[in-house]
Design an enzyme around this catalytic site. Structure first.
Site, PDB file in Angstrom:
ATOM      1  N   GLY A 158       0.804  -1.219   0.000  1.00 23.73           N
ATOM      2  CA  GLY A 158       0.000   0.000   0.000  1.00 23.73           C
ATOM      3  C   GLY A 158       0.836   1.267   0.000  1.00 23.73           C
ATOM      4  CB  ALA A 159       1.881   4.003   1.198  1.00 22.48           C
ATOM      5  CG  HIS A 169       3.169   0.505  -5.297  1.00 23.81           C
ATOM      6  ND1 HIS A 169       3.302   1.604  -4.472  1.00 23.81           N
ATOM      7  CD2 HIS A 169       3.785  -0.515  -4.660  1.00 23.81           C
ATOM      8  CE1 HIS A 169       3.963   1.242  -3.387  1.00 23.81           C
ATOM      9  NE2 HIS A 169       4.269  -0.020  -3.470  1.00 23.81           N
ATOM     10  CD  GLN A 221       7.447  -7.670   3.948  1.00 22.88           C
ATOM     11  OE1 GLN A 221       6.692  -8.541   3.521  1.00 22.88           O
ATOM     12  NE2 GLN A 221       7.996  -6.764   3.139  1.00 22.88           N
ATOM     13  CD  GLN A 239      10.019  -8.096  -2.250  1.00 21.43           C
ATOM     14  OE1 GLN A 239       9.923  -7.903  -1.057  1.00 21.43           O
ATOM     15  NE2 GLN A 239       9.353  -7.368  -3.138  1.00 21.43           N
ATOM     16  CB  VAL A 265       8.628   4.024 -11.438  1.00 21.70           C
ATOM     17  CG1 VAL A 265       8.068   5.417 -11.698  1.00 21.70           C
ATOM     18  CG2 VAL A 265       8.029   3.022 -12.423  1.00 21.70           C
ATOM     19  CB  SER A 278       5.613   3.381   0.638  1.00 16.44           C
ATOM     20  OG  SER A 278       5.059   2.622  -0.407  1.00 16.44           O
ATOM     21  NE  ARG A 279      10.961   1.531   4.923  1.00 17.57           N
ATOM     22  CZ  ARG A 279      10.694   0.298   4.505  1.00 17.57           C
ATOM     23  NH1 ARG A 279      10.704   0.031   3.220  1.00 17.57           N
ATOM     24  NH2 ARG A 279      10.407  -0.658   5.354  1.00 17.57           N
TER      25      ARG A 279
HETATM   26  P1  AMP Z   1       6.023  -2.574  -1.562  1.00 20.26           P
HETATM   27  O1  AMP Z   1       4.658  -1.990  -1.438  1.00 20.26           O
HETATM   28  O2  AMP Z   1       7.110  -1.627  -1.216  1.00 20.26           O
HETATM   29  O3  AMP Z   1       6.157  -3.919  -0.889  1.00 20.26           O
HETATM   30  O4  AMP Z   1       6.228  -2.858  -3.110  1.00 20.26           O
HETATM   31  C1  AMP Z   1       5.326  -3.643  -3.835  1.00 20.26           C
HETATM   32  C2  AMP Z   1       5.901  -3.919  -5.192  1.00 20.26           C
HETATM   33  O5  AMP Z   1       6.127  -2.684  -5.866  1.00 20.26           O
HETATM   34  C3  AMP Z   1       7.259  -4.653  -5.141  1.00 20.26           C
HETATM   35  O6  AMP Z   1       7.300  -5.598  -6.193  1.00 20.26           O
HETATM   36  C4  AMP Z   1       8.226  -3.539  -5.375  1.00 20.26           C
HETATM   37  O7  AMP Z   1       9.447  -3.957  -5.940  1.00 20.26           O
HETATM   38  C5  AMP Z   1       7.461  -2.658  -6.348  1.00 20.26           C
HETATM   39  N1  AMP Z   1       7.979  -1.299  -6.338  1.00 20.26           N
HETATM   40  C6  AMP Z   1       8.137  -0.490  -5.270  1.00 20.26           C
HETATM   41  N2  AMP Z   1       8.712   0.673  -5.643  1.00 20.26           N
HETATM   42  C7  AMP Z   1       8.929   0.590  -6.978  1.00 20.26           C
HETATM   43  C8  AMP Z   1       9.494   1.462  -7.944  1.00 20.26           C
HETATM   44  N3  AMP Z   1       9.981   2.657  -7.638  1.00 20.26           N
HETATM   45  N4  AMP Z   1       9.543   1.047  -9.230  1.00 20.26           N
HETATM   46  C9  AMP Z   1       9.072  -0.184  -9.577  1.00 20.26           C
HETATM   47  N5  AMP Z   1       8.516  -1.046  -8.712  1.00 20.26           N
HETATM   48  C10 AMP Z   1       8.457  -0.681  -7.432  1.00 20.26           C
END
Ligand code: AMP
Length: 281
Positions: free
Chosen positions: A31-32, A37, A61, A153, A176, A186-187
């Site tokens: 989320g966020a 995403h 995690q 990951q 991205v 999100s951070r």
């Molecule tokens: P998270 O919500 O951070 O667990 O991320 C969910 C998914 O979005 C994971 O597969 C991340 O690798 C992907 N993701 C997060 N940030 C980016 C980004 N800047 N560009 C591409 N994919 C992303």
């Protein structure tokens, strides 16, 4: 967009979709949601017939409980973004729904979870593997979309699917970035405007590392990266590793692999940022 919060409901719905012969594409998130995403959702729309996104902040995690508490959450805005992207289903389960019983499983990833994120975030990938396996068993997607941003990951999830014969293809999606090339995360919302601006240094340093790759010994390049990051008073390097793209083996010499990626983790205040760049492939 349909929203489900229980395992039973979403399973029943998706079994109907499967009967129609549709290829289900899955985008797991915490989320966020940001444009990173959303690019996964767009890739899933291009590459499958029916897109399921999930939002679940997985307590398992987070080795740092404060990080879990501070993790940004914005359900309303997330739903609007997914609706706009024409996502078909959002799965938004509770912790009890995902972990009805406490199950102790130990995943064996060899070297893959011993280095980099695995070294600095003990048990992080055990938690990731546990939730991803559970989500895959609930959703049963044919394809799952993962960002290259979390490169380690993605490699570990790929191994998980092989080890457990999970019939799902892991589709890598490009990183991205914000306008200043900071990888979206999100951070990033927790950064001060000054930190967010200066965090452009991470990408600039990776770019420099790519240009210098092969022209100086690996240990010298790592020292150069450390100096460049730590020279900035707002940034603190946690690690910069140069590894084989598949085994994640830490390389001591450029000749040890033909597929090399540089992965970095940097603290800006108490916000931990990760990024990476393919150096040779
Ligand atoms: P998270 O919500 O951070 O667990 O991320 C969910 C998914 O979005 C994971 O597969 C991340 O690798 C992907 N993701 C997060 N940030 C980016 C980004 N800047 N560009 C591409 N994919 C992303």
């Amino acid at each position: 967009m349909k929203i489900f919060t229980t395992v039973d409901e979403i399973k029943t719905h998706l079994s109907e979709i499967r009967k129609e012969g549709k290829v289900i594409g899955f985008v797991p998130t915490m989320g966020a949601l940001h444009d990173g995403h959303m690019s996964l959702v767009h890739d899933a729309k291009e590459d499958s017939d029916y897109v399921v996104a999930s939002i679940f902040v997985n307590p398992e995690q987070f080795n740092n409980k404060d990080d879990l508490k501070k993790y940004p959450r914005d359900k309303k805005a997330d739903i609007v973004k997914l609706e706009q992207a024409e996502c078909d289903v959002l799965f938004f389960p509770s912790v009890e729904e995902i972990y009805p019983v406490t199950e102790a499983v130990l995943f064996e990833f060899g070297n893959l979870d011993k280095v980099m994120e695995g070294k600095f975030r003990p048990d992080h990938f055990q938690g990731v593997a546990k939730v991803v396996k559970r989500l895959f068993e609930i959703i049963e997607p044919q394809k799952a979309f993962f960002g290259m941003k979390d490169y380690q990951q993605m490699v570990i999830v790929h191994k998980l699917t092989k080890d457990y014969n999970l019939p799902v293809e892991i589709v890598p999606c490009s990183i991205v970035r914000e306008e200043n090339k900071l990888a979206m995360s999100s951070r990033n919302e927790r950064l001060t405007p000054q930190q967010r601006k200066e965090a452009a240094l991470i990408y600039q340093t990776l770019k420099m590392a790519k240009i210098q790759s092969g022209f100086m010994p690996i240990h010298e390049l790592k020292d150069t990266v450390e100096r460049k990051i730590n020279k900035n008073k707002l940034m603190q390097l946690e690690y910069f590793e140069i590894v084989d793209m598949y085994s994640l083996k830490i390389l001591g010499a450029w000749t040890e692999s033909n597929n090399i990626i540089g992965c970095i983790a940097v603290y800006a205040g108490d916000v931990r940022l990760i990024d990476n760049m393919i150096l040779f492939s």
